[in-house]
Motif scaffolding. Structure first.
Motif, PDB file in Angstrom:
ATOM      1  N   SER A  71       0.828  -1.200   0.000  1.00  0.00           N
ATOM      2  CA  SER A  71       0.000   0.000   0.000  1.00  0.00           C
ATOM      3  C   SER A  71       0.865   1.255   0.000  1.00  0.00           C
ATOM      4  O   SER A  71       0.942   1.972  -0.972  1.00  0.00           O
ATOM      5  CB  SER A  71      -0.950  -0.001   1.202  1.00  0.00           C
ATOM      6  OG  SER A  71      -1.735   1.170   1.188  1.00  0.00           O
ATOM      7  N   CYS A  72       1.568   1.520   1.115  1.00  0.00           N
ATOM      8  CA  CYS A  72       2.211   2.833   1.283  1.00  0.00           C
ATOM      9  C   CYS A  72       3.497   3.011   0.478  1.00  0.00           C
ATOM     10  O   CYS A  72       3.846   4.110   0.104  1.00  0.00           O
ATOM     11  CB  CYS A  72       2.499   3.070   2.761  1.00  0.00           C
ATOM     12  SG  CYS A  72       3.820   2.007   3.401  1.00  0.00           S
ATOM     13  N   ARG A  73       4.240   1.954   0.244  1.00  0.00           N
ATOM     14  CA  ARG A  73       5.544   1.964  -0.426  1.00  0.00           C
ATOM     15  C   ARG A  73       6.615   2.731   0.363  1.00  0.00           C
ATOM     16  O   ARG A  73       7.599   3.167  -0.195  1.00  0.00           O
ATOM     17  CB  ARG A  73       5.434   2.546  -1.850  1.00  0.00           C
ATOM     18  CG  ARG A  73       4.574   1.722  -2.760  1.00  0.00           C
ATOM     19  CD  ARG A  73       4.413   2.372  -4.098  1.00  0.00           C
ATOM     20  NE  ARG A  73       3.679   3.622  -3.973  1.00  0.00           N
ATOM     21  CZ  ARG A  73       3.427   4.441  -4.978  1.00  0.00           C
ATOM     22  NH1 ARG A  73       3.875   4.146  -6.175  1.00  0.00           N
ATOM     23  NH2 ARG A  73       2.753   5.544  -4.807  1.00  0.00           N
TER      24      ARG A  73
ATOM     25  N   CYS B  20       2.791   1.056   6.244  1.00  0.00           N
ATOM     26  CA  CYS B  20       1.548   0.280   6.397  1.00  0.00           C
ATOM     27  C   CYS B  20       1.797  -1.148   6.875  1.00  0.00           C
ATOM     28  O   CYS B  20       0.914  -1.777   7.445  1.00  0.00           O
ATOM     29  CB  CYS B  20       0.769   0.264   5.084  1.00  0.00           C
ATOM     30  SG  CYS B  20       1.506  -0.758   3.792  1.00  0.00           S
ATOM     31  N   GLY B  21       2.986  -1.672   6.630  1.00  0.00           N
ATOM     32  CA  GLY B  21       3.321  -3.015   7.104  1.00  0.00           C
ATOM     33  C   GLY B  21       2.746  -4.136   6.267  1.00  0.00           C
ATOM     34  O   GLY B  21       2.789  -5.296   6.666  1.00  0.00           O
TER      35      GLY B  21
ATOM     36  N   CYS C 125       3.649  -5.230   3.099  1.00  0.00           N
ATOM     37  CA  CYS C 125       4.450  -5.889   2.051  1.00  0.00           C
ATOM     38  C   CYS C 125       5.504  -6.832   2.634  1.00  0.00           C
ATOM     39  O   CYS C 125       6.515  -7.081   1.977  1.00  0.00           O
ATOM     40  CB  CYS C 125       5.090  -4.857   1.140  1.00  0.00           C
ATOM     41  SG  CYS C 125       6.398  -3.907   1.954  1.00  0.00           S
TER      42      CYS C 125
ATOM     43  N   CYS D  55       9.175  -3.099   0.214  1.00  0.00           N
ATOM     44  CA  CYS D  55       9.319  -1.703  -0.226  1.00  0.00           C
ATOM     45  C   CYS D  55      10.584  -1.052   0.311  1.00  0.00           C
ATOM     46  O   CYS D  55      10.952   0.029  -0.139  1.00  0.00           O
ATOM     47  CB  CYS D  55       8.089  -0.887   0.153  1.00  0.00           C
ATOM     48  SG  CYS D  55       7.875  -0.638   1.923  1.00  0.00           S
TER      49      CYS D  55
HETATM   50  S1  FES Z   1       4.044  -1.085   1.178  1.00  0.00           S
HETATM   51 FE1  FES Z   1       3.603  -0.297   3.164  1.00  0.00          FE
HETATM   52  S2  FES Z   1       5.191  -1.150   4.382  1.00  0.00           S
HETATM   53 FE2  FES Z   1       5.733  -1.722   2.376  1.00  0.00          FE
END
Ligand code: FES
Length: 275
Positions: free
Chosen positions: A73-75, A79-80, A82, A94
């Motif tokens: 999600s956040c890249r 967000c945790g 990936c 990421c």
């Molecule tokens: S995409 Fe959100 S922590 Fe890696």
């Protein structure tokens, strides 16, 4: 073993004009409707030095195989979502870079110790249950009305729990935990860190309730103190420290309970008698 390789010499869109190299990414694939069991598939991926493993997977999905499934999600390591096994280590895709595996190949697998739902997506149901079980919110010691003002804390009161509030629930610590691998019911490092975040908060009044969970068979004492959970944590939360603090508190609770028992039951416990 001959494994299928997919790929084509094509620069990622975002990197057009930049110097590109190629890396082989071996992804563990599993689609329950088509595959009898998980199996690796290798892709040839062009990359530039600024590309993360997550971007490598996105390249595969966009250009080579649209059926590949993974969470993100956040890249930006917030967000945790990936978390996966990259080169057999639990990492966030990421914040792991393809350049660190070049030259050579790279294996990407779903997080260890969790059931696979599809490709790199694992089931988080058990983890969510554990998090819900620790009452992951403040239960005020003394509820007060809004007009009475906020709950004040000193810097040292804040310091007691603040490091544990940085957890992003990525579950890397669970993939690193051999005990969780043996016993999925073990509360595990992440939930224990979150428990410590609330139990260490001077405003909270539910310590005793959470400690009941710590004392159980699947609580803090199931930890075998390997410490790899803290090594892989991308936010330096140090869940092993949270577990240790809870072991200490649990032992203290036990001795206090013994001391508070009536004298006759204490002597039975120690095997002593009248002399
Ligand atoms: S995409 Fe959100 S922590 Fe890696």
């Amino acid at each position: 073993m001959n494994r299928p390789v997919q790929g084509q010499a094509m620069l990622p869109d975002a990197a057009a004009g930049a110097v590109s190299r190629e890396i082989m990414i071996e992804v563990l694939r599993y689609r329950s409707e088509a595959d009898p069991k998980p199996a690796p598939r290798t892709y040839r991926v062009p990359f530039t030095d600024d590309m993360s493993v997550l971007q490598g997977l996105q390249y595969i999905k966009d250009h080579l195989d649209g059926t590949l499934s993974f969470r993100w999600s956040c890249r930006m390591a917030i967000c945790g979502s990936c978390g996966m096994m990259i080169g057999a280590e639990p990492k966030l895709a990421c914040m792991t870079f393809l350049r660190d595996y070049y030259p050579g190949s790279l294996t990407v697998e779903p997080l260890a110790h969790f059931p696979i739902e599809r490709d790199l997506v694992v089931s988080v149901d058990g983890f969510i249950k554990k998090i819900e079980g620790i009452y992951p919110y403040l239960i005020p010691k003394m509820p007060r009305r809004l007009e009475e003002g906020e709950y004040l804390q000193t810097p040292s009161q804040l310091a007691r729990y603040e490091p544990f509030s940085d957890c992003i629930n990525c579950m890397l610590c669970y993939a690193a935990c051999p005990q969780f691998g043996e016993n999925p019911d073990f509360i595990g490092p992440g939930a224990m860190a979150l428990l410590q975040r609330y139990n260490g908060d001077s405003r909270d009044g539910a310590q005793a309730k959470r400690m009941e969970l710590v004392h159980t068979e699947n609580g803090a004492w199931s930890c075998t103190a390997v410490g790899y959970c803290s090594e892989v944590c991308p936010k330096q939360v140090d869940p092993a420290n949270a577990v240790n603090q809870n072991k200490t508190k649990s032992a203290l609770d036990f001795f206090l309970r013994v001391l508070r028992r009536p004298a006759h039951s204490k002597s039975r416990l120690s095997g002593g008698g009248a002399s």
